[in-house]
Design a protein around this motif. Structure first.
Motif, PDB file in Angstrom:
ATOM      1  N   VAL A  16       0.841  -1.204   0.000  1.00 26.45           N
ATOM      2  CA  VAL A  16       0.000   0.000   0.000  1.00 26.45           C
ATOM      3  C   VAL A  16       0.872   1.248   0.000  1.00 26.45           C
ATOM      4  N   GLN A  17       1.964   1.215   0.767  1.00 28.51           N
ATOM      5  CA  GLN A  17       2.893   2.367   0.742  1.00 28.51           C
ATOM      6  C   GLN A  17       3.399   2.623  -0.677  1.00 28.51           C
ATOM      7  N   ARG A  18       3.702   1.543  -1.375  1.00 22.97           N
ATOM      8  CA  ARG A  18       4.211   1.699  -2.747  1.00 22.97           C
ATOM      9  C   ARG A  18       3.108   2.202  -3.681  1.00 22.97           C
ATOM     10  N   LEU A  19       1.884   1.702  -3.498  1.00 21.28           N
ATOM     11  CA  LEU A  19       0.762   2.177  -4.335  1.00 21.28           C
ATOM     12  C   LEU A  19       0.561   3.681  -4.151  1.00 21.28           C
ATOM     13  N   ILE A  20       0.741   4.141  -2.907  1.00 19.47           N
ATOM     14  CA  ILE A  20       0.583   5.580  -2.635  1.00 19.47           C
ATOM     15  C   ILE A  20       1.748   6.354  -3.252  1.00 19.47           C
ATOM     16  N   ALA A  21       2.969   5.847  -3.003  1.00 20.16           N
ATOM     17  CA  ALA A  21       4.166   6.561  -3.487  1.00 20.16           C
ATOM     18  C   ALA A  21       4.157   6.688  -4.996  1.00 20.16           C
ATOM     19  N   GLU A  22       3.696   5.654  -5.668  1.00 17.57           N
ATOM     20  CA  GLU A  22       3.689   5.671  -7.141  1.00 17.57           C
ATOM     21  C   GLU A  22       2.380   6.239  -7.690  1.00 17.57           C
ATOM     22  N   ARG A  23       1.574   6.779  -6.806  1.00 12.81           N
ATOM     23  CA  ARG A  23       0.325   7.477  -7.174  1.00 12.81           C
ATOM     24  C   ARG A  23      -0.668   6.606  -7.929  1.00 12.81           C
ATOM     25  N   HIS A  24      -0.647   5.311  -7.647  1.00 11.96           N
ATOM     26  CA  HIS A  24      -1.675   4.441  -8.210  1.00 11.96           C
ATOM     27  C   HIS A  24      -2.990   4.616  -7.457  1.00 11.96           C
ATOM     28  N   ILE A  25      -2.889   5.002  -6.188  1.00 16.21           N
ATOM     29  CA  ILE A  25      -4.101   5.251  -5.397  1.00 16.21           C
ATOM     30  C   ILE A  25      -4.020   6.635  -4.758  1.00 16.21           C
ATOM     31  N   ASP A  26      -5.195   7.176  -4.433  1.00 17.80           N
ATOM     32  CA  ASP A  26      -5.287   8.515  -3.853  1.00 17.80           C
ATOM     33  C   ASP A  26      -5.665   8.472  -2.384  1.00 17.80           C
ATOM     34  N   TYR A  27      -6.155   7.333  -1.926  1.00 26.11           N
ATOM     35  CA  TYR A  27      -6.541   7.175  -0.523  1.00 26.11           C
ATOM     36  C   TYR A  27      -6.482   5.691  -0.179  1.00 26.11           C
ATOM     37  N   CYS A  28      -6.644   5.400   1.107  1.00 25.91           N
ATOM     38  CA  CYS A  28      -6.612   4.005   1.567  1.00 25.91           C
ATOM     39  C   CYS A  28      -7.838   3.762   2.448  1.00 25.91           C
ATOM     40  N   GLU A  29      -8.425   2.584   2.294  1.00 31.21           N
ATOM     41  CA  GLU A  29      -9.592   2.235   3.115  1.00 31.21           C
ATOM     42  C   GLU A  29      -9.181   1.188   4.152  1.00 31.21           C
ATOM     43  N   PHE A  30      -9.280   1.559   5.423  1.00 33.49           N
ATOM     44  CA  PHE A  30      -9.012   0.600   6.507  1.00 33.49           C
ATOM     45  C   PHE A  30     -10.245  -0.248   6.775  1.00 33.49           C
ATOM     46  N   LEU A  31     -10.058  -1.554   6.883  1.00 31.70           N
ATOM     47  CA  LEU A  31     -11.108  -2.378   7.497  1.00 31.70           C
ATOM     48  C   LEU A  31     -10.921  -2.178   9.002  1.00 31.70           C
ATOM     49  N   ILE A  32     -11.586  -1.162   9.511  1.00 28.19           N
ATOM     50  CA  ILE A  32     -11.156  -0.534  10.765  1.00 28.19           C
ATOM     51  C   ILE A  32     -11.278  -1.439  11.977  1.00 28.19           C
ATOM     52  N   ASP A  33     -12.304  -2.292  12.018  1.00 25.81           N
ATOM     53  CA  ASP A  33     -12.438  -3.090  13.238  1.00 25.81           C
ATOM     54  C   ASP A  33     -11.413  -4.213  13.327  1.00 25.81           C
ATOM     55  N   ASN A  34     -10.653  -4.442  12.273  1.00 23.14           N
ATOM     56  CA  ASN A  34      -9.492  -5.332  12.386  1.00 23.14           C
ATOM     57  C   ASN A  34      -8.377  -4.692  13.207  1.00 23.14           C
ATOM     58  N   PHE A  35      -8.438  -3.372  13.395  1.00 25.45           N
ATOM     59  CA  PHE A  35      -7.327  -2.648  14.012  1.00 25.45           C
ATOM     60  C   PHE A  35      -7.716  -2.020  15.346  1.00 25.45           C
ATOM     61  N   PHE A  36      -8.740  -2.561  15.974  1.00 24.39           N
ATOM     62  CA  PHE A  36      -9.228  -1.954  17.215  1.00 24.39           C
ATOM     63  C   PHE A  36      -8.244  -2.103  18.376  1.00 24.39           C
ATOM     64  N   CYS A  37      -7.195  -2.903  18.214  1.00 24.95           N
ATOM     65  CA  CYS A  37      -6.174  -2.972  19.267  1.00 24.95           C
ATOM     66  C   CYS A  37      -4.926  -2.167  18.880  1.00 24.95           C
ATOM     67  N   VAL A  38      -5.005  -1.428  17.789  1.00 23.69           N
ATOM     68  CA  VAL A  38      -3.894  -0.553  17.382  1.00 23.69           C
ATOM     69  C   VAL A  38      -4.275   0.872  17.787  1.00 23.69           C
ATOM     70  N   GLU A  39      -3.324   1.600  18.344  1.00 23.89           N
ATOM     71  CA  GLU A  39      -3.612   2.962  18.784  1.00 23.89           C
ATOM     72  C   GLU A  39      -4.081   3.821  17.613  1.00 23.89           C
ATOM     73  N   PRO A  40      -5.116   4.628  17.799  1.00 24.64           N
ATOM     74  CA  PRO A  40      -5.579   5.507  16.713  1.00 24.64           C
ATOM     75  C   PRO A  40      -4.468   6.374  16.128  1.00 24.64           C
ATOM     76  N   ASP A  41      -3.573   6.868  16.985  1.00 20.68           N
ATOM     77  CA  ASP A  41      -2.496   7.724  16.473  1.00 20.68           C
ATOM     78  C   ASP A  41      -1.580   6.963  15.525  1.00 20.68           C
ATOM     79  N   GLU A  42      -1.347   5.682  15.835  1.00 20.82           N
ATOM     80  CA  GLU A  42      -0.494   4.883  14.937  1.00 20.82           C
ATOM     81  C   GLU A  42      -1.174   4.729  13.580  1.00 20.82           C
TER      82      GLU A  42
END
Lengths: 275, 193
Positions: A16-42
């Motif tokens: 995903v970092q590479r897709l952003i860097a090479e401008r293949h994508i303009d945004y990223c969609e998180f499947l957010i509830d998979n990350f409920f144990c990751v700090e929001p700031d991270e």
């Protein structure tokens, strides 16, 4: 049309970092509830691009209120930290008589409308904002009622529709839901999904939303035929890939979408400034 | 296509059959309803045997000598098919003709406990960070951790403790961990059906 990619787990972080860097994508969609144990700031610092939040397992049609209140409170922390372009969820049944489906169940659009409407109103109130609900891939014939259901739901709840174009293609193949029946929904929607699908292993074949194949010709034809209805200021289209994730294959599909919709308004603006 | 006497206008008409090979057999094989149910049942099959392929050594390559009777048994007991899906397969296997081969090699139990811990880490949306699963057939236990960083996925650990924990009162027991530290033993909870 801004193009995005679904980020469901850390395995695809570098891609995903590479897709952003090479401008293949303009945004990223998180499947957010998979990350409920990751700090929001991270999460907020993870990618240098706008973010959409897609919910998989709120189970808001089935969960009790205390569970939903707690889910909404945690979701709110991520909404506040990430300021997402949109928040989306699914109108689905996850269980029958408290036993879990492993292939999720479509609601009965004619018999369950009032029940779903009331739950949608409650869920939006708990989360504290408009939610965009994804249309499901219909298999059985009752799926032809989905477009009218979503139109009415938007009107009576203020909810949005996260319109999944390839789900609509599969529904067309499975139960004959005409593409034209979705026109008003597509026209009202700003946020879209698209992915590959495949046929069932046995006949009579039904089409299944697998997120593991290249975009099908009829999906691309649908997007092209309705291009002007899909494309609008602020519109987003997330390319979903959850299996067989090869960078070159993903980029090939993203290029097809970019060619179809052209550079996003925001990106054209960026390019004009840098020029 | 054969005319179908059973209701099949919507998915909802098929809900009970979506998790029942016996009910699936009541639908004609050339009907879309049969294919819809087959798609659902295949996900239960793949969820079991793709994650625990060792079980195919017991059953034979199509898995059906385990899958069909297990699903019928699960239906009778109204198992919830939550994260403990695999553990109940083990409970059934222990009562089946496969029992001796199952207990002769610890790899089956390790695979099943790891699969259930992983499924909890994938599906649970509560606030707990980890789940510990213990079994009366082993002093080892398995821990499943949810995703704790945007760069990583879930993690599964097999732990062979120097000082074994007390055995669960039932075949399996579990407890949850509120942080990413394995520093408590609140006692084993029994599996809910």
């Amino acid at each position: 049309m801004r193009l995005g990619f679904n980020f469901t787990l850390g395995d695809t972080y570098d891609m995903v970092q590479r897709l952003i860097a090479e401008r293949h994508i303009d945004y990223c969609e998180f499947l957010i509830d998979n990350f409920f144990c990751v700090e929001p700031d991270e999460l907020a610092k993870a990618f240098d691009c706008p973010i959409g939040l897609h919910i998989m397992y709120s189970k808001f049609l089935e969960a009790d209120r205390p569970t939903l209140v707690d889910f909404a409170a945690r979701l709110r922390d991520y909404i506040d930290a990430l300021n997402p372009i949109y928040v989306s969820d699914h109108i689905l049944h996850f269980t029958h008589e408290e036993r879990a489906f492993f292939h999720l169940g479509e609601v009965d659009y004619s018999r369950e409308y009032e029940f779903v409407r009331d739950k949608v109103l409650e869920w939006q109130e708990l989360v504290g904002q408009r939610i965009h609900f994804e249309n499901y891939l219909s298999i059985m014939d009752g799926g032809v009622e989905a477009p009218a259901f979503f139109e009415r739901l938007m009107k009576e709840t203020g909810a949005g529709v996260l319109f999944d174009a390839s789900n609509a293609v599969c529904s067309n193949r499975n139960c004959g839901t005409p593409f034209e029946a979705w026109r008003n929904v597509i026209a009202s929607a700003r946020h879209f999904h698209v992915a590959g699908y495949r046929n069932s292993l046995i006949e009579p074949f039904i089409s299944l939303d697998t997120h593991a194949e290249a975009l099908a010709p009829d999906t691309l034809a649908f997007l092209e035929d309705f291009r002007s209805v899909f494309d609008k200021p602020g519109a987003t289209m997330t390319y979903e890939r959850d299996d067989q994730i090869e960078f070159d294959d993903v980029v090939a599909d993203l290029k097809l979408l970019r060619n179809l919709f052209g550079e996003s308004e925001e990106k054209r603006h960026d390019l004009a400034i840098s020029a | 296509m054969t005319l179908l006497s059973l209701p099949s206008r919507t998915d909802r008409d098929l809900y009970p059959a979506l998790m029942s090979p016996q009910l699936c057999a009541k639908y004609p094989a050339d009907h879309k309803a049969f294919v819809r149910i087959d798609v659902s049942l295949r996900v239960y099959w793949h969820t079991l045997f793709d994650i625990c392929p060792e079980l195919l050594e017991l059953s034979g390559p199509d898995g059906m000598s385990i899958f069909r009777p297990f699903m019928a048994w699960a239906g009778e007991k109204k198992l919830a098919f939550d994260w403990s899906y695999y553990l109940w397969v083990y409970v059934w296997l222990r009562e089946s003709p496969f029992k001796d081969r199952l207990l002769a090699d610890g790899k089956y139990l390790r695979s099943i406990m790891g699969a259930s811990a992983a499924r909890w880490a994938v599906l649970d949306r509560g606030r707990n960070c980890g789940l510990v699963i213990g079994c009366a057939d082993s002093t080892d236990f398995v821990v499943g951790w949810k995703c704790r960083s945007v760069r990583f996925g879930r993690e599964i650990e097999l732990i062979a403790p120097e000082e074994p924990l007390p055995a669960p009162p039932d075949i399996f027991g579990y407890f949850t961990l509120p942080t990413f530290e394995l520093d408590i033993f609140p006692g084993w909870q029994s599996l809910a059906r």
